[in-house]
Design a protein around this motif. Structure first.
Motif, mmCIF file in Angstrom:
data_model
loop_
_atom_site.group_PDB
_atom_site.id
_atom_site.type_symbol
_atom_site.label_atom_id
_atom_site.label_comp_id
_atom_site.label_asym_id
_atom_site.label_seq_id
_atom_site.Cartn_x
_atom_site.Cartn_y
_atom_site.Cartn_z
ATOM 1 N N SER A 1 0.836 -1.196 0.000
ATOM 2 C CA SER A 1 0.000 0.000 0.000
ATOM 3 C C SER A 1 0.870 1.244 0.000
ATOM 4 O O SER A 1 2.014 1.215 0.462
ATOM 5 C CB SER A 1 -0.922 0.017 1.221
ATOM 6 N N ASN B 1 -0.168 3.895 1.687
ATOM 7 C CA ASN B 1 -0.468 4.398 3.026
ATOM 8 C C ASN B 1 -0.880 5.868 3.044
ATOM 9 O O ASN B 1 -0.902 6.492 4.112
ATOM 10 C CB ASN B 1 0.716 4.187 3.982
ATOM 11 N N CYS C 1 -6.349 4.113 2.475
ATOM 12 C CA CYS C 1 -5.282 3.949 3.466
ATOM 13 C C CYS C 1 -5.486 4.889 4.643
ATOM 14 O O CYS C 1 -5.275 4.507 5.800
ATOM 15 C CB CYS C 1 -3.919 4.178 2.827
ATOM 16 N N GLN D 1 -5.778 -0.374 4.245
ATOM 17 C CA GLN D 1 -4.670 -0.492 3.297
ATOM 18 C C GLN D 1 -4.812 -1.674 2.355
ATOM 19 O O GLN D 1 -4.184 -1.700 1.288
ATOM 20 C CB GLN D 1 -3.342 -0.578 4.052
ATOM 21 N N CYS E 1 -5.978 -0.284 -0.955
ATOM 22 C CA CYS E 1 -5.219 0.856 -1.456
ATOM 23 C C CYS E 1 -5.525 1.091 -2.937
ATOM 24 O O CYS E 1 -5.454 0.170 -3.751
ATOM 25 C CB CYS E 1 -3.727 0.615 -1.267
ATOM 26 N N THR F 1 4.579 0.940 2.483
ATOM 27 C CA THR F 1 4.446 -0.450 2.915
ATOM 28 C C THR F 1 5.323 -0.780 4.113
ATOM 29 O O THR F 1 4.873 -1.407 5.078
ATOM 30 C CB THR F 1 4.796 -1.393 1.747
ATOM 31 N N PRO G 1 -6.011 -5.180 7.364
ATOM 32 C CA PRO G 1 -5.083 -4.108 6.978
ATOM 33 C C PRO G 1 -4.025 -3.935 8.065
ATOM 34 O O PRO G 1 -4.023 -2.967 8.824
ATOM 35 C CB PRO G 1 -6.000 -2.884 6.867
ATOM 36 N N ARG H 1 -1.091 -3.042 8.219
ATOM 37 C CA ARG H 1 -0.275 -1.810 8.240
ATOM 38 C C ARG H 1 -0.876 -0.782 9.194
ATOM 39 O O ARG H 1 -0.155 0.004 9.813
ATOM 40 C CB ARG H 1 -0.177 -1.245 6.808
#
Length: 347
Positions: A88, A90, A95, A100, A103, A132, A296, A298
């Protein structure tokens, strides 16, 4: 360089492949220092046809940045980083909403979908590296590496299950499945303040670890017998949240059986059913909510990392086997045969 490739169901090999290199200005080249085998890797291990192989494997990794593209601004050579299983930027609108996995600029691009790259290898090209990758404030040989590696997928996935179920302090929670994700869901429900956490699993070593992570009860029975046992433990009503970490239809049916009226079923096990009539009559009458999806992770790394760094939690205990790349094929077999819970790889 060397990497793991799956040729078809049950056939994983370690072979020489072309070196990963920078292809786009937003890429980073990462030398992998730790990766692992995921329970979801066992789905192709059971089902992949020869026409779909060979495929590079692995989507959980920690490594050292060796090279960056000209547009990468937040990383430098020598940084130790962890990579989520989804790519992604972000910064796009999804995001920014902590989704994410959707994305806009790399929608639904998981490591297993990136051609000729994978985490079970000596190195990897990471697209959209600024968005990422997340820098880690430890050395590659830190004792915290196993726990930090869980941020790439398994811990974040278990946490996503609990967050999507909106687990609140004092609630009752059932976790279906004693695999690594299920155990991380137990840890996550405990972290969010659940008062009663029932783990449905029948493998003693795993459920013992589940108790260590916060499970108050273990139900080994399955089907109607297991449902009856959970209801007995909850005064007949079931639990506010059910975190389904398996993905097979019997696990979902079990979840329906143990959720209380007005409760939430949160699914993070990769679904192995396509056309089941899920969420209609079975949920409508009791006002049951259905949530979950690919995590997600992240979005959760910065939130969860401090508890690992200060020793409050140790999710890395889910790793019960360790190997180098040569041992990866045996690692798949051991996880498939339930001889190992989760295998950590140090290339």
């Amino acid at each position: 360089m060397r990497a793991a490739l799956m040729y078809q169901a049950g056939d994983v090999r370690i072979e020489n492949v072309p070196d990963s290199t920078i292809k786009h200005p937003t890429d980073a080249l990462v030398r992998i220092t730790a990766s692992c085998i995921c329970g979801s890797d066992l789905h192709p291990y059971h089902q992949m046809t020869a026409t779909d192989g060979p495929a590079r494997m692995g989507h959980e990794l920690i490594g050292v940045v060796e090279e960056i593209g000209s547009e990468v601004t937040t990383l430098k050579k020598g940084d130790l980083v962890v990579s989520p299983f989804a790519i992604s930027d972000n910064v796009c609108e999804f995001c920014r909403e902590n989704l994410q996995t959707s994305c806009i600029h790399h929608q639904a691009a998981f490591w297993d979908g990136i051609a000729d790259e994978g985490g079970q290898a000596e190195a990897v090209r990471v697209p959209l590296a600024d968005g990422t990758l997340v820098k880690l404030p430890v050395a590659p040989d830190s004792a915290l590496i196993p726990s930090l590696l869980t941020l790439a997928d398994v811990f974040g996935t278990g946490y996503h299950a609990a967050k999507m179920a909106d687990v609140q302090p004092g609630q009752k929670v059932t976790v279906v499945g004693d695999g690594a994700v299920g155990l991380m869901a137990v840890l996550s429900a405990k972290r969010l303040g659940a008062e009663q956490i029932i783990l449905m699993g029948r493998h003693r070593a795993r459920t013992d670890l589940g108790r260590e992570f916060g499970a108050t009860d273990v139900v080994a029975e399955r089907g109607e017998e297991g449902i009856a046992r959970v209801r007995e433990l909850t005064g007949g009503h079931g639990t506010h949240a059910v975190l389904e970490a398996v993905g097979h239809m019997p696990a979902y049916e079990q979840a329906i059986g143990v959720v209380r009226p007005g409760g939430v079923i949160s699914r993070v096990g990769v679904p192995q059913y396509e056309d089941a009539p899920i969420g209609f009559g079975s949920l409508f009458g009791r006002n049951i909510h259905l949530a979950g999806g690919p995590a997600p992770v992240r979005a959760y790394i910065e939130e969860l990392m401090p508890d690992i760094l200060d020793g409050t939690i140790e999710p890395g205990k889910v790793f019960d086997a360790f190997t180098d790349l040569d041992g990866v094929p045996a690692g798949y077999r051991d996880m498939d045969e339930r001889k190992s819970l989760k295998v950590l790889i140090r290339p």
